[in-house]
Design a protein around this motif. Structure first.
Motif, short mmCIF file in Angstrom:
data_model
loop_
_atom_site.label_atom_id
_atom_site.label_comp_id
_atom_site.label_asym_id
_atom_site.label_seq_id
_atom_site.Cartn_x
_atom_site.Cartn_y
_atom_site.Cartn_z
N ILE A 132 0.84 -1.20 0.00
CA ILE A 132 0.00 0.00 0.00
C ILE A 132 0.87 1.25 0.00
CG2 ILE A 132 -1.60 1.37 1.40
CD1 ILE A 132 -2.88 -1.28 2.30
N GLU A 133 1.88 1.28 0.88
CA GLU A 133 2.74 2.46 0.97
C GLU A 133 3.52 2.69 -0.31
OE1 GLU A 133 2.82 4.71 3.62
OE2 GLU A 133 1.02 3.55 4.03
N ALA A 134 4.02 1.63 -0.91
CA ALA A 134 4.75 1.77 -2.17
C ALA A 134 3.84 2.25 -3.29
CB ALA A 134 5.40 0.44 -2.55
N SER A 135 2.60 1.78 -3.28
CA SER A 135 1.66 2.16 -4.35
C SER A 135 1.34 3.65 -4.32
CB SER A 135 0.37 1.34 -4.24
OG SER A 135 -0.43 1.77 -3.14
N LYS A 136 1.38 4.25 -3.13
CA LYS A 136 1.11 5.69 -3.02
C LYS A 136 2.16 6.51 -3.76
CE LYS A 136 -1.10 5.29 1.54
NZ LYS A 136 -0.96 5.62 2.99
N VAL A 137 3.37 5.98 -3.81
CA VAL A 137 4.47 6.69 -4.46
C VAL A 137 4.32 6.67 -5.98
CG1 VAL A 137 6.98 6.73 -4.81
CG2 VAL A 137 6.04 6.18 -2.56
N ILE A 138 3.87 5.55 -6.52
CA ILE A 138 3.89 5.39 -7.98
C ILE A 138 2.52 5.56 -8.65
CG2 ILE A 138 5.94 3.92 -7.92
CD1 ILE A 138 2.89 2.09 -8.66
N LYS A 139 1.48 5.76 -7.86
CA LYS A 139 0.13 5.87 -8.43
C LYS A 139 0.06 6.99 -9.47
CE LYS A 139 -4.76 6.16 -7.22
NZ LYS A 139 -5.74 6.27 -6.10
N GLY A 140 -0.39 6.63 -10.67
CA GLY A 140 -0.55 7.59 -11.74
C GLY A 140 0.74 7.98 -12.44
N LYS A 141 1.84 7.30 -12.11
CA LYS A 141 3.13 7.63 -12.71
C LYS A 141 3.68 6.43 -13.47
CE LYS A 141 4.24 10.76 -8.84
NZ LYS A 141 3.18 10.37 -7.90
N LYS A 142 4.80 6.63 -14.15
CA LYS A 142 5.47 5.57 -14.91
C LYS A 142 6.90 5.40 -14.40
CE LYS A 142 2.19 4.71 -18.00
NZ LYS A 142 1.52 3.38 -18.11
N ILE A 143 7.34 4.15 -14.38
CA ILE A 143 8.72 3.90 -13.96
C ILE A 143 9.68 4.34 -15.06
CG2 ILE A 143 8.04 2.00 -12.47
CD1 ILE A 143 9.19 0.07 -14.57
N SER A 144 10.92 4.56 -14.68
CA SER A 144 11.96 4.95 -15.63
C SER A 144 12.14 3.85 -16.68
CB SER A 144 13.27 5.18 -14.89
OG SER A 144 14.36 5.27 -15.80
N PRO A 145 12.33 4.23 -17.93
CA PRO A 145 12.58 3.22 -18.97
C PRO A 145 13.90 2.48 -18.77
CG PRO A 145 12.91 5.44 -19.84
CD PRO A 145 12.29 5.59 -18.49
N LYS A 146 14.74 2.98 -17.86
CA LYS A 146 16.04 2.35 -17.61
C LYS A 146 15.95 1.14 -16.69
CE LYS A 146 18.04 5.93 -15.87
NZ LYS A 146 19.12 6.77 -15.27
N VAL A 147 14.82 0.99 -15.98
CA VAL A 147 14.75 -0.05 -14.96
C VAL A 147 13.68 -1.10 -15.29
CG1 VAL A 147 15.49 1.54 -13.15
CG2 VAL A 147 13.05 1.10 -13.47
N ARG A 148 13.91 -2.29 -14.74
CA ARG A 148 12.91 -3.35 -14.72
C ARG A 148 12.48 -3.52 -13.27
NH1 ARG A 148 13.88 -9.80 -15.96
NH2 ARG A 148 11.74 -10.46 -15.48
N ALA A 149 11.19 -3.43 -12.99
CA ALA A 149 10.71 -3.43 -11.61
C ALA A 149 9.67 -4.52 -11.40
CB ALA A 149 10.12 -2.07 -11.26
N MET A 150 9.73 -5.15 -10.21
CA MET A 150 8.75 -6.19 -9.91
C MET A 150 8.27 -6.08 -8.46
SD MET A 150 10.86 -9.76 -9.48
CE MET A 150 11.31 -9.85 -11.21
N VAL A 151 7.01 -6.45 -8.28
CA VAL A 151 6.40 -6.55 -6.95
C VAL A 151 6.02 -8.01 -6.74
CG1 VAL A 151 4.53 -5.85 -5.44
CG2 VAL A 151 5.49 -4.21 -7.06
N VAL A 152 6.49 -8.57 -5.62
CA VAL A 152 6.19 -9.97 -5.30
C VAL A 152 5.53 -10.03 -3.93
CG1 VAL A 152 7.12 -12.30 -5.10
CG2 VAL A 152 8.22 -10.66 -6.64
N PRO A 153 4.21 -10.18 -3.88
CA PRO A 153 3.53 -10.27 -2.59
C PRO A 153 4.07 -11.42 -1.75
CG PRO A 153 1.95 -9.99 -4.38
CD PRO A 153 3.27 -10.28 -5.01
N GLY A 154 3.99 -11.26 -0.42
CA GLY A 154 4.55 -12.26 0.47
C GLY A 154 3.74 -13.52 0.61
#
Length: 471
Positions: A359-381
């Motif tokens: 939830i906290e991480a989602s607040k940071v990226i909501k409505g935005k796009k990640i940098s084209p330089k990175v590959r990002a993943m979220v893995v729930p516990g």
């Protein structure tokens, strides 16, 4: 006689005490996964033994499981074999298993609390060092080796040398509750006391700051106790603890009666003596980023990559280690932390993969796009965390931003599944270890909080998350 919380739990579980040697302790819960258990079950078969308490033994698959489509065959043969062996062992010995298709599958240290297997005042063991996580509930929880796994399976007891006690107080209030997280608190502690600062001890985390943390945040703190060299970490249970566990699947039927006992008894006495003590002031903590190859090699996000001779404070071994770490990490002393570019972002692991983290991480990226330089993943516990996150629409927020949304498992925390770094790749990771090769041979790991990882994904480099407008 006054006692610490640790001493109360220890003394209530002694089966046999020796004057000069380890004590035999009763084990309340034994958690099992696919990596450290095969040889233990083989030992039982060889000696024609049964599992002593199948009702107190719980198994899951987490280290090797793929986090992509689980309808497909597992490509890695070692992983596939270990998963098959655990299935057979649990079937043969009558142990409840949360397998790869179970709605309760997940990282062992995530599912224990969320299912109510973890309880205050309990002794909990698992063949995994980060069993210390469960100490957030006032449980004495610690990792054990494979030979001990076999012993606990056969006897429901374990031999253990009695640790000493270590009080760590975190006092005051954080200046920014959102930006300065539990991950920053524990990294700050390890940065100051070192990776051997807690050797031979059980740490009890106390103070105003700890009391104000949520259960998820306390789990993050206790999870990384092992990175300070401690045997376990503890937080005294309180009303937050009791409400968190209430109604969970495996809590005992006499829960309210147990809560009354826990409330009165599971706390250190006012005059209890601790063998060591350390105090950290929360208002001094800033968002943290690790720069080296152990968790103590950490600094403020506003800081620089340190010069080895300054970092070592006159210790030649520490200076040598810093030089070696900088060479491996391909970093130059004096470089601003915010100038470090990234290739990968990993939000997950038993440290930071719970619903609150996402939830906290989602607040940071909501409505935005990640940098084209990175590959990002979220893995729930866990699968439950994944389901709850999807009900809140978090999966859509992450996917719309460019993150990969995965199935639950240990994933990129360690190089035992397909989610690994390529040699030379640099990752902002919410996991607990930044050792050489931990996330893949030649991979370079920087430990951060979920919101710091999310912010770095947007920029392609580290940023001070306090400067972001999250409203």
């Amino acid at each position: 006689m006054s006692q610490t919380l640790f001493e109360k739990i220890w003394n209530s579980h002694i089966v046999l005490e020796q004057d000069n040697g380890p004590s035999l302790l009763y084990v309340d819960r034994h958690l099992v996964h696919e990596v450290t258990s095969p040889q233990a079950f083989d030992g039982l078969r060889m000696n024609k033994r049964i599992v002593r308490r199948t009702d107190l033994t719980f198994a899951t698959m987490d280290h090797n499981v793929p986090t992509t489509d689980r309808s497909l065959p597992i490509v890695d043969q070692i992983s596939s074999r270990q998963i098959q062996v655990l299935e057979k062992n649990c079937k043969d010995f009558g142990i409840e298993l949360f397998d790869i298709h179970s709605p309760n599958q997940g990282i062992v240290h995530v599912i224990g609390p969320e299912l109510g297997i973890t309880l205050p005042g309990a002794t909990i063991v698992c063949g995994d060092s980060h069993t210390s996580t469960h100490g957030a509930f006032g449980a004495l929880a610690f990792g054990i080796g494979t030979s001990d796994v076999e012993h606990v399976l056969a006897t429901q007891c374990i031999w253990m040398e009695k640790p000493t006690t270590f009080e760590i107080k975190v006092e005051g209030k954080r200046k920014n509750l959102h930006a300065v997280t539990a991950k920053d608190i524990i990294l700050s502690i390890i940065r100051q006391i070192g990776t051997a600062g807690g050797t031979g001890t059980v740490i009890e985390y106390r103070g105003e700051t700890i009391s104000e943390l949520t259960m998820e945040q306390r789990m993050t703190i206790c999870n990384m106790s092992i990175e300070a060299g401690a045997r376990a970490g503890l937080v005294a249970p309180d009303e937050k603890t009791f409400e968190f566990l209430r109604g969970k699947k495996y809590v005992p039927k006499n829960y309210d009666e147990l809560v009354s006992y826990w409330r009165e008894n599971l706390k250190s006495d006012t005059s209890a003596h601790f063998d060591k003590s350390f105090t950290l002031h929360a208002d001094k903590i800033l968002p943290q980023v690790s720069w080296g190859t152990n968790p103590a090699m950490t600094t403020d996000v506003t800081g620089i990559v340190p010069f080895p001779e300054e970092y070592s404070k006159g210790n030649p071994d520490e200076e040598k280690a810093a030089h070696k770490a900088l060479q491996y990490m391909n970093l130059k002393p004096g470089m601003q932390i915010t100038e470090i570019s990234l290739d990968r972002i990993f939000i997950g692991s038993c440290t930071n993969s719970r619903l609150e983290d996402l939830i906290e991480a989602s607040k940071v990226i909501k409505g935005k796009k990640i940098s084209p330089k990175v590959r990002a993943m979220v893995v729930p516990g866990s699968q439950l965390v994944k389901k709850q996150a999807e009900q809140l629409g978090l999966d859509k927020i992450f996917k719309d931003a460019g993150f990969e949304w995965r199935e639950s498992g240990c994933s990129m925390c360690l190089g035992m599944n397909p989610d690994i770094l390529a040699s030379g790749e640099r990752c902002a990771s919410t996991s607990n270890r930044n050792f050489e090769g931990r996330q893949g041979a030649g991979g370079r790991t920087h430990l951060v909080s979920p919101i710091m990882a999310a912010a770095a994904a947007l920029a392609g480099h580290f940023v001070d998350v306090r400067e972001l407008d999250l409203n």
